[in-house]
Design an enzyme around this catalytic site. Structure first.
Site, PDB file in Angstrom:
ATOM      1  N   ASP A   1      11.682 -11.444   7.397  1.00 40.50           N
ATOM      2  CA  ASP A   1      12.422 -10.363   8.050  1.00 40.50           C
ATOM      3  C   ASP A   1      13.686 -10.005   7.270  1.00 40.50           C
ATOM      4  O   ASP A   1      13.995  -8.813   7.089  1.00 40.50           O
ATOM      5  CB  ASP A   1      12.802 -10.779   9.479  1.00 40.50           C
ATOM      6  CG  ASP A   1      11.579 -11.106  10.316  1.00 40.50           C
ATOM      7  OD1 ASP A   1      10.530 -10.457  10.104  1.00 40.50           O
ATOM      8  OD2 ASP A   1      11.661 -12.019  11.155  1.00 40.50           O
TER       9      ASP A   1
ATOM     10  N   THR B   1     -12.121   5.400  -9.346  1.00 41.32           N
ATOM     11  CA  THR B   1     -13.307   4.988 -10.092  1.00 41.32           C
ATOM     12  C   THR B   1     -14.579   5.442  -9.394  1.00 41.32           C
ATOM     13  O   THR B   1     -15.558   5.815 -10.048  1.00 41.32           O
ATOM     14  CB  THR B   1     -13.308   3.462 -10.267  1.00 41.32           C
ATOM     15  OG1 THR B   1     -12.073   3.045 -10.858  1.00 41.32           O
ATOM     16  CG2 THR B   1     -14.452   3.015 -11.142  1.00 41.32           C
TER      17      THR B   1
ATOM     18  N   GLU C   1       9.254 -14.447  18.095  1.00 40.00           N
ATOM     19  CA  GLU C   1       8.357 -13.308  18.266  1.00 40.00           C
ATOM     20  C   GLU C   1       8.701 -12.524  19.525  1.00 40.00           C
ATOM     21  O   GLU C   1       8.548 -11.291  19.551  1.00 40.00           O
ATOM     22  CB  GLU C   1       6.903 -13.794  18.320  1.00 40.00           C
ATOM     23  CG  GLU C   1       6.441 -14.507  17.064  1.00 40.00           C
ATOM     24  CD  GLU C   1       6.584 -13.646  15.812  1.00 40.00           C
ATOM     25  OE1 GLU C   1       6.533 -12.409  15.926  1.00 40.00           O
ATOM     26  OE2 GLU C   1       6.763 -14.212  14.721  1.00 40.00           O
TER      27      GLU C   1
ATOM     28  N   GLY D   1     -10.182   5.498  -4.452  1.00 40.37           N
ATOM     29  CA  GLY D   1     -11.464   6.073  -4.853  1.00 40.37           C
ATOM     30  C   GLY D   1     -11.481   6.755  -6.197  1.00 40.37           C
ATOM     31  O   GLY D   1     -12.334   7.619  -6.429  1.00 40.37           O
TER      32      GLY D   1
ATOM     33  N   HIS E   1      11.431 -10.056  18.567  1.00 39.67           N
ATOM     34  CA  HIS E   1      10.874  -8.855  17.931  1.00 39.67           C
ATOM     35  C   HIS E   1      10.304  -7.909  18.986  1.00 39.67           C
ATOM     36  O   HIS E   1      10.532  -6.687  18.936  1.00 39.67           O
ATOM     37  CB  HIS E   1       9.756  -9.250  16.951  1.00 39.67           C
ATOM     38  CG  HIS E   1      10.262  -9.809  15.662  1.00 39.67           C
ATOM     39  ND1 HIS E   1      11.157  -9.151  14.856  1.00 39.67           N
ATOM     40  CD2 HIS E   1       9.960 -10.980  15.021  1.00 39.67           C
ATOM     41  CE1 HIS E   1      11.398  -9.893  13.770  1.00 39.67           C
ATOM     42  NE2 HIS E   1      10.692 -11.008  13.863  1.00 39.67           N
TER      43      HIS E   1
ATOM     44  N   GLY F   1      -3.518   7.961  -8.146  1.00 44.31           N
ATOM     45  CA  GLY F   1      -3.431   7.567  -6.748  1.00 44.31           C
ATOM     46  C   GLY F   1      -3.242   6.074  -6.596  1.00 44.31           C
ATOM     47  O   GLY F   1      -3.427   5.308  -7.550  1.00 44.31           O
ATOM     48  N   PRO F   2      -2.884   5.617  -5.397  1.00 43.78           N
ATOM     49  CA  PRO F   2      -2.700   4.179  -5.153  1.00 43.78           C
ATOM     50  C   PRO F   2      -4.011   3.426  -5.341  1.00 43.78           C
ATOM     51  O   PRO F   2      -5.100   4.026  -5.347  1.00 43.78           O
ATOM     52  CB  PRO F   2      -2.231   4.126  -3.688  1.00 43.78           C
ATOM     53  CG  PRO F   2      -1.766   5.504  -3.375  1.00 43.78           C
ATOM     54  CD  PRO F   2      -2.577   6.429  -4.218  1.00 43.78           C
TER      55      PRO F   2
END
Length: 659
Positions: free
Chosen positions: A542, A251, A468, A249, A471, A244-245
């Site tokens: 960007d 460990t 901004e 969890g 965006h 998993g990433p």
């Protein structure tokens, strides 16, 4: 720590651990210190400070022999003579020449003379006593003495060297965790959690991950009740791989297994197998499995197994005796070799399953692959519940809202936000952690610390505001873009401004969604071009994001009409080892051309959209210059109600203008 009554091994080890050395932390240094003090004291008492005076022949002849004061002379080792004075000749000064030596009184010489040769000394003494009667001549004795000082002067350096080596070898010879003993290179450094030991982590501390937790709990049940499965002919799995990433969890799951299994648990990292000495890794693997078999049933946990389990490919062809490869070969042998391996289950964790060797992943070695993914909204609510237990919370904290604010967050990210919120509340001297503290902690974790003290010129601030605002306006009018909830021109981290979005938790992305996201990312660059007539360097982040996204659409997902449904994505990771690309030069030119056309098309589309809504762009930029932060409600008042189903709050994804 409470021990089971029948667990004598654990109790004995505990008793040994509780026993303290008699002299301080390790006791070993004190023995050497006491021995050194003993030698000094012995030397002092064996050779006390004497009042013996060194004289020459003239003084001896004129003052001693002539006055008949000498009682006797002792020649020692044919090197010097000790002269004892007759106390009766000292005018009543009796006992002046008697020295105290330790616990008894013994006579000591008053004078001492060095002689060159015994024969010469005797001749001189005989000539000096020519007129003395035969019965009154001085008595001469000869002695051979061995002095403690001379002996120690020879033995003490060798003794100190021997003691130093004994101490050094004793320190190096000690075993245990983290020992770099020259005698224990081949020994495993795994940490053993004995059966019955109380663990601080159990399955109640693992929120979400229901399927993964059920799989791991079944492995624990294998070890507790093996007859339930073996009576039906089933075999206990030998290996379980947690994939998993980072921060999901893996460990933590292993720690919970150590607390719940009630069997000996060996844990170590994959990098601990590899040392600078050849053959150490394979030796440690053998020793680890040997220890585990002796305490079977038991569990072995190897964290970051990709450190030793990387695929054996052509890249290692020139390394015939590669240490990592020999360690992997030994691990493969122990997992499914000729010898029995009953009662030992291996847990391993990695976030790079693509680089692992295929022989390691086949059934019979790692029989089960458990995938731990990023938590969903419901799982994030459970994870927040776990990490909020130790915090003193205000009544206005809504766990469900916090879960909505954190899509794409892992369990480690959520733990970090809870900790940062507590730190912020403590910094503000609050008695409880409030909801606003969690919002501020989330913003800090995502974008970095606010830098309000950073000095920005009015011209640069105007460029950032329009960037901004570009965006915000483009994303507001494109329905496939994530919901915009906040725009800010307060510097955070390395960015001078940011637009905050709430990503939808989608599993697949369509071509139209890709195009709208590219247009929203180009909104800041296009706004600068329209308002100021030239772009700036602030759109670096960007442009990088847009370029990568366009190449992904064309070469990975096959979303380009000219190239067609072709994917050059390599899920096995083999292409990383190739020097060239997995396609021809003509295809590379075509991919570059299509990516350029795709971005140019999106740029023109974004420019047309902002030209249409240029008044809203200017108004939003002026509002940003006035109050620096514009929230969702103010955006709706300025731009109107947005047509989208996603109306949640800000999250981990945001666009920024680079510093």
């Amino acid at each position: 720590m409470k021990q089971p009554k029948n667990n004598t091994g654990t109790q004995d080890s505990k008793d040994k651990k509780d026993q303290k050395p008699p002299f301080g932390a390790d006791g070993f240094n004190w023995y050497y210190f006491l021995l050194f003090i003993f030698l000094i004291v012995l030397t002092f008492f064996s050779n006390p400070i004497s009042t013996t005076r060194e004289i020459g022949w003239t003084f001896m002849q004129d003052s001693l022999i002539a006055q008949n004061r000498i009682q006797k002379i002792i020649v020692v080792n044919k090197e010097f003579a000790e002269i004892y004075i007759d106390n009766g000749q000292l005018n009543g000064q009796n006992n002046k020449d008697v020295g105290e030596r330790w616990f008894q009184s013994v006579p000591v010489p008053k004078y001492r003379i060095t002689i060159g040769s015994v024969d010469t000394f005797e001749e001189k003494l005989q000539r000096a006593q020519q007129d003395v009667e035969p019965g009154k001549k001085i008595e001469i004795q000869y002695q051979n003495r061995t002095s403690w000082v001379s002996i120690l002067s020879w033995l003490l350096p060798f003794g100190l060297i021997i003691l130093f080596w004994l101490y050094l070898l004793g320190r190096l010879g000690k075993g245990g965790k983290g020992s770099n003993s020259i005698f224990n290179f081949g020994k495993s450094t795994a940490v053993l959690t004995e059966k019955g030991a109380k663990s601080q982590v159990d399955f109640n501390d693992i929120a979400g991950l229901k399927e993964a937790k059920a799989e791991v709990m079944e492995v624990v049940d294998f070890l507790k009740n093996p007859e339930r499965y073996t009576k039906l002919g089933a075999k206990i799995p030998k290996g379980v791989l947690l994939v998993g990433p980072p921060g999901t969890g893996k460990t933590l799951m292993a720690k919970a297994v150590a607390g719940e299994a009630q069997v000996p648990f060996f844990s170590m990292s994959g990098s601990e197998f590899v040392e600078m000495f050849v053959g150490v890794g394979a030796s440690r693997v053998r020793d680890l499995f040997k220890r585990a078999k002796e305490k079977s049933p038991s569990i072995i946990f190897i964290d970051e197994i990709d450190a030793v389990g990387r695929s054996r490919g052509k890249i290692n062809a020139f390394q015939a005796n590669d240490e990592r490869e020999s360690t992997l070969n030994q691990l493969l042998t122990e997992l499914d070799g000729f010898g029995p391996n009953t009662g030992v289950i291996v847990l391993a964790a990695t976030n790079r399953p693509d680089v692992l060797d295929k022989a390691l992943l086949r059934p019979g070695r790692f029989d089960r692959h458990i995938y731990l993914e990023l938590p969903t909204k419901e799982e994030r609510i459970e994870i927040f519940g776990v990490h909020l237990r130790p915090l003193k919370l205000s009544k206005n904290v809504d766990v469900e809202v916090l879960a909505k604010l954190s899509p794409g967050f892992s369990g480690a990210d959520i733990a970090n936000i809870c900790n940062e919120a507590a730190l912020i509340a403590a910094r503000k001297k609050k008695s409880k952690v409030e909801h606003e503290d969690f919002l501020e902690a989330r913003d800090r974790v995502i974008g970095g610390l606010e830098r309000k003290s950073k000095i920005i010129s009015p011209k640069e601030k105007e460029i950032v505001a329009h960037h901004e605002a570009g965006h915000a306006v483009v994303s507001w009018y494109l329905k496939n873009v994530d919901a915009l909830v906040k725009v800010s021109i307060i510097p955070r981290g390395k960015s001078l401004g940011s637009a905050w979005y709430l990503p939808e938790e989608r599993q697949i992305v369509t071509k139209s969604q890709f195009m709208d996201q590219i247009c929203a990312s180009l909104g800041g660059r296009v706004a600068e071009d329209i308002i100021f007539g030239e772009p700036s360097s602030g759109a670096l982040d960007d442009l990088e994001k847009v370029t990568k996204q366009a190449y992904t659409m064309v070469s990975y997902y096959g979303l380009d009409e000219e190239i067609g449904p072709i994917s050059f994505y390599d899920s096995s990771g083999q292409n990383e080892r190739m020097l060239g690309k997995p396609y021809s030069e003509e295809m590379a030119k075509l991919i570059d051309k299509e990516v350029q056309n795709l971005i140019a098309t999106a740029y023109e589309r974004t420019k047309n959209l902002l030209s249409k809504h240029i008044d809203e762009l200017k108004k939003l930029a002026q509002l940003l210059l006035k109050q620096e932060v514009v929230e969702k409600e103010e955006l709706e008042a300025l731009l109107g109600k947005r047509e989208t189903n996603n109306t949640e709050a800000p999250s981990k994804a945001f666009d920024s203008i680079d510093n």
